[in-house]
Design a protein around this motif. Structure first.
Motif, PDB file in Angstrom:
ATOM      1  N   LYS A  63      60.451  17.726   6.943  1.00 52.14           N
ATOM      2  CA  LYS A  63      61.181  17.081   8.030  1.00 52.14           C
ATOM      3  C   LYS A  63      62.654  17.059   7.675  1.00 52.14           C
ATOM      4  O   LYS A  63      63.038  16.588   6.615  1.00 52.14           O
ATOM      5  CB  LYS A  63      60.650  15.650   8.208  1.00 52.14           C
ATOM      6  N   HIS A  64      63.479  17.584   8.566  1.00 55.29           N
ATOM      7  CA  HIS A  64      64.926  17.564   8.348  1.00 55.29           C
ATOM      8  C   HIS A  64      65.486  16.250   8.873  1.00 55.29           C
ATOM      9  O   HIS A  64      65.154  15.833   9.977  1.00 55.29           O
ATOM     10  CB  HIS A  64      65.593  18.729   9.083  1.00 55.29           C
ATOM     11  N   ALA A  65      66.303  15.601   8.058  1.00 47.53           N
ATOM     12  CA  ALA A  65      66.965  14.360   8.473  1.00 47.53           C
ATOM     13  C   ALA A  65      68.461  14.642   8.569  1.00 47.53           C
ATOM     14  O   ALA A  65      69.041  15.227   7.657  1.00 47.53           O
ATOM     15  CB  ALA A  65      66.702  13.248   7.462  1.00 47.53           C
ATOM     16  N   LEU A  89      54.287  22.871   8.262  1.00 48.14           N
ATOM     17  CA  LEU A  89      54.898  22.610   9.556  1.00 48.14           C
ATOM     18  C   LEU A  89      56.288  22.058   9.285  1.00 48.14           C
ATOM     19  O   LEU A  89      56.437  21.111   8.510  1.00 48.14           O
ATOM     20  CB  LEU A  89      54.065  21.608  10.355  1.00 48.14           C
ATOM     21  N   VAL A  90      57.285  22.647   9.891  1.00 45.72           N
ATOM     22  CA  VAL A  90      58.680  22.283   9.635  1.00 45.72           C
ATOM     23  C   VAL A  90      59.253  21.651  10.895  1.00 45.72           C
ATOM     24  O   VAL A  90      59.281  22.292  11.952  1.00 45.72           O
ATOM     25  CB  VAL A  90      59.511  23.519   9.227  1.00 45.72           C
ATOM     26  N   GLU A  91      59.691  20.402  10.779  1.00 49.17           N
ATOM     27  CA  GLU A  91      60.311  19.727  11.918  1.00 49.17           C
ATOM     28  C   GLU A  91      61.815  19.735  11.742  1.00 49.17           C
ATOM     29  O   GLU A  91      62.339  19.257  10.744  1.00 49.17           O
ATOM     30  CB  GLU A  91      59.813  18.285  12.038  1.00 49.17           C
ATOM     31  N   GLY A  92      62.491  20.277  12.718  1.00 50.14           N
ATOM     32  CA  GLY A  92      63.945  20.370  12.659  1.00 50.14           C
ATOM     33  C   GLY A  92      64.368  21.755  12.208  1.00 50.14           C
ATOM     34  O   GLY A  92      63.677  22.737  12.463  1.00 50.14           O
ATOM     35  N   PHE A  93      65.486  21.850  11.551  1.00 52.00           N
ATOM     36  CA  PHE A  93      66.032  23.132  11.095  1.00 52.00           C
ATOM     37  C   PHE A  93      66.119  24.110  12.271  1.00 52.00           C
ATOM     38  O   PHE A  93      65.686  25.259  12.189  1.00 52.00           O
ATOM     39  CB  PHE A  93      65.204  23.724   9.951  1.00 52.00           C
ATOM     40  N   ARG A  94      66.668  23.615  13.396  1.00 50.63           N
ATOM     41  CA  ARG A  94      66.783  24.423  14.617  1.00 50.63           C
ATOM     42  C   ARG A  94      67.408  25.785  14.373  1.00 50.63           C
ATOM     43  O   ARG A  94      67.019  26.761  14.991  1.00 50.63           O
ATOM     44  CB  ARG A  94      67.660  23.691  15.650  1.00 50.63           C
ATOM     45  N   GLY A  95      68.384  25.859  13.496  1.00 48.41           N
ATOM     46  CA  GLY A  95      69.106  27.114  13.281  1.00 48.41           C
ATOM     47  C   GLY A  95      68.478  28.037  12.253  1.00 48.41           C
ATOM     48  O   GLY A  95      69.039  29.087  11.937  1.00 48.41           O
ATOM     49  N   SER A  96      67.296  27.693  11.745  1.00 46.92           N
ATOM     50  CA  SER A  96      66.693  28.517  10.692  1.00 46.92           C
ATOM     51  C   SER A  96      66.122  29.811  11.260  1.00 46.92           C
ATOM     52  O   SER A  96      65.951  29.962  12.467  1.00 46.92           O
ATOM     53  CB  SER A  96      65.580  27.738   9.980  1.00 46.92           C
ATOM     54  N   ASP A  97      65.808  30.719  10.347  1.00 42.78           N
ATOM     55  CA  ASP A  97      65.217  32.000  10.733  1.00 42.78           C
ATOM     56  C   ASP A  97      63.692  31.966  10.693  1.00 42.78           C
ATOM     57  O   ASP A  97      63.046  33.005  10.736  1.00 42.78           O
ATOM     58  CB  ASP A  97      65.749  33.125   9.851  1.00 42.78           C
ATOM     59  N   LEU A  98      63.102  30.769  10.644  1.00 37.18           N
ATOM     60  CA  LEU A  98      61.648  30.644  10.680  1.00 37.18           C
ATOM     61  C   LEU A  98      61.141  30.895  12.097  1.00 37.18           C
ATOM     62  O   LEU A  98      61.813  30.550  13.072  1.00 37.18           O
ATOM     63  CB  LEU A  98      61.217  29.231  10.294  1.00 37.18           C
ATOM     64  N   SER A  99      59.937  31.430  12.203  1.00 41.66           N
ATOM     65  CA  SER A  99      59.273  31.471  13.502  1.00 41.66           C
ATOM     66  C   SER A  99      59.055  30.021  13.914  1.00 41.66           C
ATOM     67  O   SER A  99      58.675  29.187  13.101  1.00 41.66           O
ATOM     68  CB  SER A  99      57.929  32.179  13.391  1.00 41.66           C
ATOM     69  N   LYS A 100      59.335  29.729  15.188  1.00 41.27           N
ATOM     70  CA  LYS A 100      59.249  28.325  15.606  1.00 41.27           C
ATOM     71  C   LYS A 100      58.762  28.185  17.034  1.00 41.27           C
ATOM     72  O   LYS A 100      58.880  29.109  17.836  1.00 41.27           O
ATOM     73  CB  LYS A 100      60.586  27.622  15.421  1.00 41.27           C
ATOM     74  N   ILE A 101      58.224  27.015  17.279  1.00 46.25           N
ATOM     75  CA  ILE A 101      57.855  26.593  18.621  1.00 46.25           C
ATOM     76  C   ILE A 101      58.960  25.660  19.096  1.00 46.25           C
ATOM     77  O   ILE A 101      59.284  24.682  18.417  1.00 46.25           O
ATOM     78  CB  ILE A 101      56.500  25.861  18.615  1.00 46.25           C
TER      79      ILE A 101
END
Length: 176
Positions: free
Chosen positions: A36-38, A99-111
Motif C-alpha cells: 500500500k502506497h501512503a 496486490l499493489v494499492e496506489g503507485f498510479r504512475g508505476s509500470d505494473l499491470s493494473k486495474i
C-alpha cells in the motif's frame, strides 16, 4: 508470484475492492501479500509501547516478532521514495499474489478503479499499463475503455478474472 496494481483516485473504492479480492483468493487457498502506497506520514506503532520508545530513542530499525507475526519498522534518515519494484523484492517470494494499492504512475499491470461521482478523470486513455477498469457504472465511463470492464462491487468476479489472467501477470523484476 503474480503481481497486479489497483490504481485510482482517493474515494474510488480501491481498498474495499482489494479486501474482497484478498478474501476470494484466500478462499481458493492462495497466499496474498499487499503493498500500500501512503502519500503522507504514517505510523503503525503507538506511543508508550517499547518499540515506539526504541524508535524515538533513535533506532534506525526496530523488528518486532512473535509466534504469529513479524513487523519491521525502518526509519529513513532522509526522505526516500522506494520504487514498487524495490518493495516487491522485499516480500516473501513464495506468495501466489501481490496486490499493489496506489503507485498510479508505476509500470505494473493494473486495474483502474473508477467511480463517476468522485469527479476524477480516468487514467486508462493515457496509461498503457491499465489492463482493465473496475467501476460501479460502466455506462458513465467518459470514453470507451478498450479493455475489460469489471464490476467494482463483485470482488470475487474480479479475483476470478485475475486468476484467468495469471500467466500475463507473472512478475519479472526489471533488469537493474
Amino acid at each position: 508470484m503474480k503481481v497486479v496494481g489497483f490504481a485510482g483516485y482517493s474515494g474510488a473504492g480501491k481498498t474495499t475492492l482489494i479486501e474482497q479480492v484478498i478474501a476470494a483468493l484466500r478462499a481458493r487457498g492462495l497466499r496474498v501479500s499487499v503493498i500500500k502506497h501512503a502519500h503522507h506520514r504514517f505510523d503503525i506503532d503507538r506511543p508508550g509501547k517499547d518499540s515506539f520508545r526504541h524508535r524515538e530513542a533513535g533506532a534506525v530499525e526496530v523488528l518486532i516478532a512473535s509466534r504469529h507475526r513479524l513487523a519491521l519498522m525502518r526509519e529513513f534518515e532522509r526522505e526516500t521514495e522506494l520504487s514498487v519494484h524495490q518493495l516487491i523484492a522485499r516480500l516473501d517470494a513464495g506468495v501466489d499474489w501481490v496486490l499493489v494499492e496506489g503507485f498510479r504512475g508505476s509500470d505494473l499491470s493494473k486495474i483502474e478503479v473508477w467511480r463517476a461521482p468522485t469527479g476524477h478523470a480516468v487514467l486508462y486513455p493515457h496509461d498503457e499499463h491499465v489492463i482493465a477498469v473496475a467501476t460501479d457504472d460502466a455506462a458513465r465511463l467518459p470514453q470507451p475503455a478498450g479493455r475489460p470492464v469489471l464490476d467494482l462491487n463483485r470482488g470475487a468476479a474480479v479475483a476470478d478474472w485475475l486468476i484467468d489472467q495469471g500467466e500475463r501477470l507473472a512478475y519479472a523484476a526489471p533488469a537493474q
